[in-house]
Design a protein around this motif. Structure first.
Motif: not given
Length: 221
Positions: A102-104, A130-135, A180-181, A195-198
């Motif tokens: 639920m975090d992206t 993959p996630a930027v934080d290593g997860g 992704l972050r 990254a997702a302004p809308e």
């Protein structure tokens, strides 16, 4: 197998103050963090409704609320660590399964298209985001074996590497999605909103920032 055979899973917590996005507090209040979590989850579920799938399932810690759109099944998370909860979610599926968190809120149907397209499972046993934080933010399995997740240490900088190694160590052919972050910190929230302004998430962040400014809290952001 095609995307029409794939179950799309979203694992999430009910967006209640004090229970979600606690790393956003401070600078955000628990209520603001919950508002951001709800917006992020709603964005995610909207994308899930827009992609082809056999089933669309929210694996929820908590109870569904008015934020839940029609067309999404809800099943409870099991007890245990995150690895056990992910393993159980996959283990309840028949046929291929694809999971996101639920975090992206910046995900789009186009971003998920490679893993949910007509040829998604041709010469492929697993999809890994993959996630930027290593997860990792996404995981797809042609054959959702819970043993592929159970025992993988979670919430660590090397979680993604360890999970991917578990897949390749089992002889699976793995394809990757973009890195992704996740929204974990206030800085993450700002970058993901940009990254997702809308998105609903970006709108919620803008409302919160405006309210903070009007009450003199703007400097805490």
């Amino acid at each position: 197998m095609t995307a029409r055979d794939t179950t799309v899973l979203v694992i999430a917590k009910e967006p209640l103050p004090g229970r979600v996005k606690t790393r956003l507090t401070p600078p955000y209040t628990p209520e603001e963090a919950a508002e951001l979590a709800k917006a992020s989850l709603t964005d995610t579920l909207e994308v899930v409704l827009a992609v082809p799938a056999h089933r669309r399932v929210l694996v929820l810690d908590g109870r569904p609320g008015p934020w839940l759109p029609a067309g999404i099944e809800v099943v409870p998370q099991c007890a245990g660590g995150l690895d056990e909860r992910l393993a159980a979610a996959f283990g309840a599926c028949t046929g291929p399964a694809f999971l996101v968190g639920m975090d992206t809120p910046q995900i789009t149907p186009g971003l998920l298209a490679p893993a949910l397209g007509a040829d998604a499972w041709e010469d492929c046993d697993a999809w890994f985001g993959p996630a930027v934080d290593g997860g990792f933010w996404a995981l797809g399995l042609a054959e959702p074996d819970p043993r592929l997740l159970r025992g993988v240490p979670m919430s660590r900088p090397d979680t993604g590497a360890l999970q991917r190694a578990r897949l390749t160590g089992a002889g699976l052919r793995v394809r990757e999605l973009p890195r992704l972050r996740d929204v974990d910190t206030a800085d993450d929230a700002v970058e993901v909103a940009a990254a997702a302004p809308e998105s609903r998430f970006a709108a919620a962040l803008t409302r919160i920032a405006a309210a903070a400014g009007s009450t003199g809290r703007g400097g805490s952001r």
